[in-house]
Design an enzyme around this catalytic site. Structure first.
Site, mmCIF file in Angstrom:
data_model
loop_
_atom_site.group_PDB
_atom_site.id
_atom_site.type_symbol
_atom_site.label_atom_id
_atom_site.label_comp_id
_atom_site.label_asym_id
_atom_site.label_seq_id
_atom_site.Cartn_x
_atom_site.Cartn_y
_atom_site.Cartn_z
ATOM 1 N N ASP A 193 -58.379 28.638 -74.233
ATOM 2 C CA ASP A 193 -57.348 28.999 -75.212
ATOM 3 C C ASP A 193 -57.932 30.082 -76.122
ATOM 4 O OD1 ASP A 193 -54.992 28.839 -76.960
ATOM 5 O OD2 ASP A 193 -54.635 26.939 -75.925
ATOM 6 N N HIS A 264 -52.345 32.980 -74.859
ATOM 7 C CA HIS A 264 -53.471 32.146 -75.305
ATOM 8 C C HIS A 264 -54.770 32.617 -74.654
ATOM 9 C CE1 HIS A 264 -51.265 29.339 -77.793
ATOM 10 N NE2 HIS A 264 -50.377 29.141 -76.837
ATOM 11 N N GLU A 343 -45.886 30.129 -74.607
ATOM 12 C CA GLU A 343 -46.119 30.867 -75.839
ATOM 13 C C GLU A 343 -46.829 32.213 -75.616
ATOM 14 O OE1 GLU A 343 -46.383 27.171 -78.949
ATOM 15 O OE2 GLU A 343 -48.260 27.749 -78.012
HETATM 16 C C1 ACM Z 1 -47.612 23.736 -75.987
HETATM 17 O O1 ACM Z 1 -47.625 22.770 -76.775
HETATM 18 N N1 ACM Z 1 -47.699 24.973 -76.430
HETATM 19 C C2 ACM Z 1 -47.498 23.535 -74.559
#
Ligand code: ACM
Length: 775
Positions: A193, A264, A343
């Site tokens: 991440d 990410h 995201e």
């Molecule tokens: C997430 O909680 N962004 C998968």
């Protein structure tokens, strides 16, 4: 008039001595108490004939060795008594895959299964039949019982994020043990991440040397009160990963690794800047956060959130990711590889000439289709190697990759859509399966927000009503997610996970007809005793004194309703009076400002509860919602806005808010009769780190006064810090107008799309309101 009212409630909750006996979690399909007791001692013989049963016997010996120091002999046959037999069913299909039968009589114990996993789950149930002893004993008494068991769902998962905070191999193994105890079969390991890359990749050593460390971390809740400036990080070597994968396999747990893309990606980009659309641009820190150390070039992020610098879809990147995935596949034999997909902001792709050219060349409609192109290209690669992908539900946007499974986290909608398209689905909706959300309304440690108490977890059922029978079969099961922004150490992880993991295990294992919350609650004292014995940290929120505010039936203020575990009598003391009296029912609160305090003792620990009430003309009045809030932040329905409670803890107490995602708030308050009013004050939260913004406009309509009238206030509303210690920003927007009316309608316009440079930019903003006062 301001008046302080103090209510003190106390009770001594004697830890109910856990009933000796049968408290298996998850509850088996069929269980009958038998007669007699089996006495296990160091003369007990384990009887096993084939590979699966020999492995099972070895595993049982390993557990018994820890509990008792015994090392029992394993033979192909045993005498007439004092034996534990691992048997095969007469017919191969007599016992389901993962199912088992367990018979305990005074002479012998027999575990039958048709698979190694079945034996393993039989052992787990057997271990839970053993008494909870503080000290090692020479004889273990196991009650007679007959169990026939098999799981409801095939995918029973728990997730752990090791990027935001890193946990050592020893804890990862403990975590796997927790999963095994409650018969989970999948560990979703979130390895990469923005805040750290945690898996050694031999071909790209900088991923861990550079990407594995950050120069500091924000302090406290985002955006934080500064930065600790402490270099933080760590990673798992390939040898450690092989060891962990083997450890999990022995416990019938598949590890699904997650390698996040295309978003990410900050940690990977810090190591290899060519992975960015703009390799020369320095990393942007999250708005409003403090940075530690070097801020030149690409950096590993030090705050939480979503970042614009994502993977550029060049051949270099695909080649890089394929090489990374080759090594990942060498380490993890799982059919599924999780590739993230959530995201991913599109700003960089919009700015990038390369990306815009690629969109044209590939005849894609927009950046969403570019994301879909990215995921499909990776899927093709993994499919060619015999693997399948799982992605978060954003992979539906721009078209789902043909063989992908979807993890539905933004509610169930993504999962429903995917199942209807005949794609496999794993349900992990934030509400109630995010275990980073609070489980107590009185939580005093920092959590990310939300309120997922154990009873809500228990009540969850992974197959949504919207799916017909055929489509339902695509729901493989469910999983709880444990994001660790606010879990710095393993104690906090345990605290957030226990006892909710036990509730989830019954959601996934136990048949709907057998699942029963009251029966589950009765098993909790025994569970807590076991956790104490194993020194596992857990939340006692289930024993919270439940305080709810309910409308007064005559619309005259509110009532404070209290409920204690096991109906233990409560004592009430008002206004620090000399004497207390027994609580007989909801306490009316209908004038001025009150401070109500409750304290009680549970398991020797005193817990304080205090509640301030602010009573005004709207408090306890009839209120109607024109627009429903999001299911994630439903508060206590419309009444939340007139319950006399002003939120003072922001995201730590989100149950006090109604939350509207991208939509407007629109409510009508009925004052019951025409009355003279002077001011309407709707309260709003501002927390950009959590995508929460003040409204862009507030409109109040007074109906019917002499005639309907309106007052409008337009943003930008100034941020008002109402709590300097926590940085809590709320704006109580005062709308003054002297008027006589019966109905007041309050419409607050959602801020809209989150602007660039902010957390969640491009997404719909949240609108959060906790109260509307009328003076
Ligand atoms: C997430 O909680 N962004 C998968």
């Amino acid at each position: 008039m301001k008046k302080a009212l103090v209510i003190v409630i106390s009770f001594a909750f004697l830890a109910a001595k856990a009933q000796q006996g049968i408290n298996i979690i998850p509850q088996p399909k069929e269980i009958k108490a038998g007669i007699g007791i089996f006495k296990l001692d160091n003369k007990t013989v384990l009887v096993a004939g084939n590979k699966e049963s020999m492995d099972a016997a070895a595993m049982l010996n390993e557990y018994l060795h820890q509990l008792t120091g015994f090392n029992l002999p394993v033979n192909e046959s045993g005498g007439d008594e004092n034996k534990i037999v691992f048997a095969k069913p007469k017919l191969a299909n007599e016992i389901e895959k993962e199912g088992y039968r367990l018979e305990v009589t005074s002479n012998k114990i027999e575990i039958s299964a048709s698979t190694a996993a079945g034996y393993f789950y039989g052992i787990q149930s057997l271990l839970q039949l053993m008494p909870i002893n503080e000290n090692k004993v020479n004889t273990i008494s196991i009650p007679g019982v007959s169990i026939n068991d098999a799981p409801r769902f095939g995918y029973r998962g728990m997730h752990l994020d090791v990027s935001r905070h890193f946990f050592p191999v020893s804890f990862i193994k403990k975590y796997i043990d927790y999963l095994a105890t409650y018969k989970f079969n999948t560990f979703h390991w979130h390895l990469t991440d923005d805040q750290g890359w945690r898996i050694e990749i031999k071909k790209y050593p900088l991923l861990t040397q550079v990407g594995g460390y950050r120069n500091g971390t924000i302090i406290g809740r985002y955006p934080g009160k500064g930065n600790d400036g402490i270099r933080y990080g760590g990673f798992y070597t390939q040898e450690e990963i092989k060891d962990i994968v083997g450890y999990a396999a022995k416990r019938h747990i598949t590890i699904i690794p997650e390698i996040e893309m295309p978003g990410h990606a900050s940690a990977a980009i810090a190591a290899y800047p060519q992975l960015s659309c703009f390799p020369q641009e320095a990393t942007k820190k999250a708005k409003g956060t403090a940075w530690a150390g070097d801020s030149k070039g690409k950096q590993v992020q030090q705050a939480w959130g979503i970042f614009e610098d994502v993977f550029v879809p060049t051949d270099y990147t695909f080649n890089f990711l394929e090489n990374v995935l080759d090594e990942v596949m060498q380490l993890f034999p799982s059919t599924y590889i999780h590739i993230g997909g959530d995201e991913c902001p599109k700003e960089s792709w919009k700015r990038s000439k390369f990306c815009q050219q690629l969109i044209k060349e590939k005849k894609l409609k927009d950046e969403h289709e570019l994301q879909s192109y990215f995921i499909q290209r990776i899927e093709k690669y993994l499919n060619k190697k015999g693997r399948k992908i799982i992605g978060w539900d954003e992979i539906l946007e721009g078209g789902l990759a043909p063989n992908a499974a979807v993890m539905s986290w933004r509610g169930e909608a993504g999962g429903i859509e995917a199942a209807k398209q005949q794609h496999y689905v794993i349900m992990t909706p934030g509400n109630p399966l995010y275990f980073d959300h609070s489980q107590s309304k009185n939580e005093d440690s920092v959590t990310i927000g939300g309120y997922n108490p154990i009873e809500k977890v228990y009540a969850y059922y992974p197959v949504p009503k919207e799916l017909n029978n055929a489509d339902s079969s695509y729901v493989m099961g469910a999983q709880a997610n444990v994001w660790t922004e606010y879990m710095k150490n393993s104690d906090k992880v345990e605290y957030m996970v226990f006892p909710r993991i036990a509730a989830l295990s019954e959601v996934l294992w136990t048949n709907k007809g057998t699942k029963n919350y009251a029966a589950f609650q009765q098993k909790l004292p025994a569970l807590f005793q076991r956790l104490d014995q194993q020194k596992i940290n857990y939340s006692k929120a289930v024993y919270d004194l439940k305080a709810t505010v309910i409308p007064d039936p005559g619309f005259n203020g509110v009532l404070w309703k209290l409920e204690a575990t096991n109906d233990i009598p409560l004592l009430i003391n008002l206004n620090n009076a000399d004497s207390a009296w027994a609580y007989h029912g909801p306490v009316p609160i209908n004038t001025g400002v009150h401070l109500a305090k409750a304290s009680y003792t549970v398991n020797g620990k005193t817990i304080m509860l205090s509640q301030k009430f602010s009573i005004n003309k709207a408090t306890g009045k009839k209120i109607t919602l024109v627009n429903e809030p999001s299911a994630t932040y439903p508060g206590n329905g419309a009444f939340t806005l007139v319950d006399g409670i002003h939120n003072e803890k922001g995201m730590s107490k989100t149950s006090e808010f109604l939350g509207f995602k991208g939509t407007d708030m629109d409510v009508i308050i009925d004052l019951g009769k025409e009355m003279k009013i002077s001011t309407v004050i709707p309260h709003f939260l501002q927390h950009p780190g959590s995508w929460i913004y003040y409204p862009s406009q507030v409109k109040v309509s007074y109906i019917p006064g002499t005639a309907t009238q309106e007052e409008i206030k337009n943003g930008s509303f100034p941020a008002t810090v109402v709590n300097a210690a926590t940085g809590l920003q709320k704006n109580n927007i005062k709308i003054n107008k002297e008027i006589t009316c019966r109905y007041v309608r309050v419409q607050a316009k959602n801020y809209g799309v989150i602007p660039n440079g902010n957390a969640g930019s491009g997404n719909k903003a949240w609108l959060f309101s906790d109260e509307i006062e009328i003076l």
